[in-house]
Design an enzyme around this catalytic site. Structure first.
Site, PDB file in Angstrom:
ATOM      1  N   ASP A   3      -7.335  17.440  -6.959  1.00  0.00           N
ATOM      2  CA  ASP A   3      -7.696  16.219  -7.684  1.00  0.00           C
ATOM      3  C   ASP A   3      -7.857  15.090  -6.671  1.00  0.00           C
ATOM      4  O   ASP A   3      -7.012  14.206  -6.542  1.00  0.00           O
ATOM      5  CB  ASP A   3      -6.625  15.887  -8.723  1.00  0.00           C
ATOM      6  CG  ASP A   3      -7.054  14.773  -9.673  1.00  0.00           C
ATOM      7  OD1 ASP A   3      -8.199  14.287  -9.542  1.00  0.00           O
ATOM      8  OD2 ASP A   3      -6.246  14.392 -10.536  1.00  0.00           O
TER       9      ASP A   3
ATOM     10  N   ASN B 195     -13.752  25.323   3.083  1.00  0.00           N
ATOM     11  CA  ASN B 195     -14.373  24.065   2.670  1.00  0.00           C
ATOM     12  C   ASN B 195     -14.705  23.219   3.893  1.00  0.00           C
ATOM     13  O   ASN B 195     -14.035  23.291   4.917  1.00  0.00           O
ATOM     14  CB  ASN B 195     -13.465  23.298   1.692  1.00  0.00           C
ATOM     15  CG  ASN B 195     -12.513  22.356   2.404  1.00  0.00           C
ATOM     16  OD1 ASN B 195     -12.879  21.232   2.775  1.00  0.00           O
ATOM     17  ND2 ASN B 195     -11.283  22.818   2.619  1.00  0.00           N
TER      18      ASN B 195
ATOM     19  N   GLY C  35      -5.911  29.705   1.733  1.00  0.00           N
ATOM     20  CA  GLY C  35      -5.642  30.876   0.917  1.00  0.00           C
ATOM     21  C   GLY C  35      -4.820  31.924   1.635  1.00  0.00           C
ATOM     22  O   GLY C  35      -4.171  31.662   2.653  1.00  0.00           O
TER      23      GLY C  35
ATOM     24  N   ALA D 231      -7.724  13.376  -0.332  1.00  0.00           N
ATOM     25  CA  ALA D 231      -7.486  12.208   0.487  1.00  0.00           C
ATOM     26  C   ALA D 231      -8.329  11.011   0.050  1.00  0.00           C
ATOM     27  O   ALA D 231      -9.481  11.164  -0.355  1.00  0.00           O
ATOM     28  CB  ALA D 231      -7.763  12.514   1.955  1.00  0.00           C
TER      29      ALA D 231
ATOM     30  N   GLY E 229      -6.450  17.706  -2.388  1.00  0.00           N
ATOM     31  CA  GLY E 229      -7.754  18.342  -2.336  1.00  0.00           C
ATOM     32  C   GLY E 229      -8.253  18.827  -3.670  1.00  0.00           C
ATOM     33  O   GLY E 229      -9.465  18.925  -3.876  1.00  0.00           O
TER      34      GLY E 229
ATOM     35  N   LYS F 176       0.878  15.412   7.721  1.00  0.00           N
ATOM     36  CA  LYS F 176       0.307  16.751   7.520  1.00  0.00           C
ATOM     37  C   LYS F 176      -0.364  17.219   8.801  1.00  0.00           C
ATOM     38  O   LYS F 176      -1.241  16.539   9.330  1.00  0.00           O
ATOM     39  CB  LYS F 176      -0.694  16.746   6.366  1.00  0.00           C
ATOM     40  CG  LYS F 176      -1.156  18.150   5.957  1.00  0.00           C
ATOM     41  CD  LYS F 176      -1.897  18.120   4.633  1.00  0.00           C
ATOM     42  CE  LYS F 176      -2.162  19.512   4.101  1.00  0.00           C
ATOM     43  NZ  LYS F 176      -2.795  19.486   2.756  1.00  0.00           N
TER      44      LYS F 176
ATOM     45  N   SER G 139      -7.267  17.472   8.979  1.00  0.00           N
ATOM     46  CA  SER G 139      -8.470  18.063   8.394  1.00  0.00           C
ATOM     47  C   SER G 139      -9.438  18.425   9.515  1.00  0.00           C
ATOM     48  O   SER G 139      -9.716  17.605  10.395  1.00  0.00           O
ATOM     49  CB  SER G 139      -9.140  17.085   7.436  1.00  0.00           C
ATOM     50  OG  SER G 139     -10.427  17.575   7.065  1.00  0.00           O
TER      51      SER G 139
ATOM     52  N   ASN H  62      -2.231  22.277   7.112  1.00  0.00           N
ATOM     53  CA  ASN H  62      -3.579  22.148   6.568  1.00  0.00           C
ATOM     54  C   ASN H  62      -4.325  23.471   6.765  1.00  0.00           C
ATOM     55  O   ASN H  62      -3.737  24.486   7.118  1.00  0.00           O
ATOM     56  CB  ASN H  62      -4.299  20.991   7.274  1.00  0.00           C
ATOM     57  CG  ASN H  62      -5.310  20.294   6.383  1.00  0.00           C
ATOM     58  OD1 ASN H  62      -6.048  20.931   5.637  1.00  0.00           O
ATOM     59  ND2 ASN H  62      -5.362  18.975   6.461  1.00  0.00           N
TER      60      ASN H  62
END
Length: 354
Positions: free
Chosen positions: A64, A110, A261, A85, A62, A211, A173, A240
């Site tokens: 780069d 996000n 976070g 991704a 997420g 994931k 996601s 995730n």
């Protein structure tokens, strides 16, 4: 955190979050960011799912997304990197604004929606990266408008697998509609069968991880553990972002999207510990969610993780955080008499199962 890093973060926080994100990548690519280089020791060096890591502190997918700053990130103190991704075809993702800082909560929300340059472009960048001791993996995604999302994961692996050290199947996601439905037993079994068939055709081993979301019931986790153990994958990445919004104070708390976070730490660590119990240590786990210090990385490891990943904490503590966590983790292992990361894995799991 040094004065230069603190000043850079202050400037970035005055910008739109997505613009600041892009600028930080540009600064890394240009060589403007001082980097600590490799961080390792006999205690920190470890093996996870066949990957030899100089330390167990990784960069989560997420940051780069398009593999544009690999050379710099490989010198930033991480033990491994995950980009993406990547989806089979390029896609713009969801409309902006789609990234929000929750400063009071040391968090972010996000709703990017797998915006990326597409598998072909990202594969080419992976192929051109410098080779070194830091493994680089690719997070596999599916196009939003795909008629067969399960096939998308296999297609990206087929295209990019020869240039990646590992791959992660991202079915968790919350920002692609109905993607999380692929975590169900039948759908997940079929998806992983397709991915592992592709993997079997590679000339060299490319470990595949899965994931998962943090918003799963115990019954869901039990099914996922069973499918994962039967599939032959290398491990599970837990977790995730979350859809939960418990206890947030920031003005952006009700924005749609995935929360990452500090507020995610406890939820994700409980999922991690439960998976560790369900898999009985037979499947390596990578702990993600709210890692912002050596103590939190150590807690994830003692809960059952063989390695950890971070991303959102860098928004508040800078690119030097990975090296600081790795060094601090080394000291914690020494303090408690562990000769390796592997010795500490799962030793505190019971604390998270109550």
């Amino acid at each position: 955190m040094n004065i230069l890093e603190r000043a850079a973060l202050t400037a970035l926080h005055r910008m739109d979050p997505e613009k600041a994100h892009s600028l930080s990548l540009s600064a890394l690519r240009s060589g403007l960011v001082p980097l600590p280089g490799p961080v390792t020791s006999p205690r920190l060096a470890t093996v996870v799912g066949g990957l030899v890591l100089p330390n167990p502190v990784g960069l989560a997918a997420g940051y780069d997304k398009n593999a544009v700053a690999l050379a710099a990130l490989m010198r930033a103190g991480f033990g491994f990197l995950e980009v993406g991704a990547a989806t089979p075809r390029p896609q713009p993702g969801n409309p902006q604004p789609r990234l929000f800082r929750l400063t009071e909560d040391r968090a972010a929300i996000n709703r990017f929606g797998f915006n990326n340059d597409g598998a072909a472009t990202i594969c080419a960048r992976l192929a051109m990266r410098p080779r070194g001791a830091v493994p680089v993996g690719l997070n596999l995604g599916a196009n939003k408008d795909s008629p067969d999302r399960a096939a998308d994961f296999a297609a990206v692996l087929a295209a990019c697998g020869p240039h990646a050290d590992f791959a992660t199947v991202n079915v968790s996601s919350p920002n692609t509609e109905r993607l999380r439905d692929l975590q169900g037993r039948q759908a997940l079994t079929a998806l992983l069968e397709g991915v592992m068939q592709v993997q079997a055709g590679f000339a060299r081993p490319v470990p595949v991880f899965l994931k998962i979301a943090p918003d799963l019931s115990d019954a869901d986790l039990a099914e996922i553990a069973e499918v994962a153990l039967a599939s032959g994958i290398a491990g599970i990445v837990a977790t995730n972002t979350t859809l939960a919004r418990d206890g947030l104070r920031s003005a952006h708390a009700r924005e749609t999207g995935g929360l990452s976070g500090a507020p995610l730490f406890e939820r994700s660590t409980r999922v991690l510990a439960r998976l560790s119990e369900l898999t009985e240590g037979r499947l390596p786990l990578i702990g993600v969610g709210g890692v912002a210090s050596a103590e939190e990385a150590y807690a994830k490891i003692r809960a059952g993780a063989s390695a950890v990943q971070l991303y959102t904490a860098m928004v508040y503590q800078g690119i030097g955080l990975a090296a600081r966590i790795a060094r601090g983790l080394d000291a914690l292992l020494l303090r408690d008499g562990f000769g390796s990361v592997a010795e500490a894995v799962g030793t505190g799991r019971a604390d998270w199962l109550t």
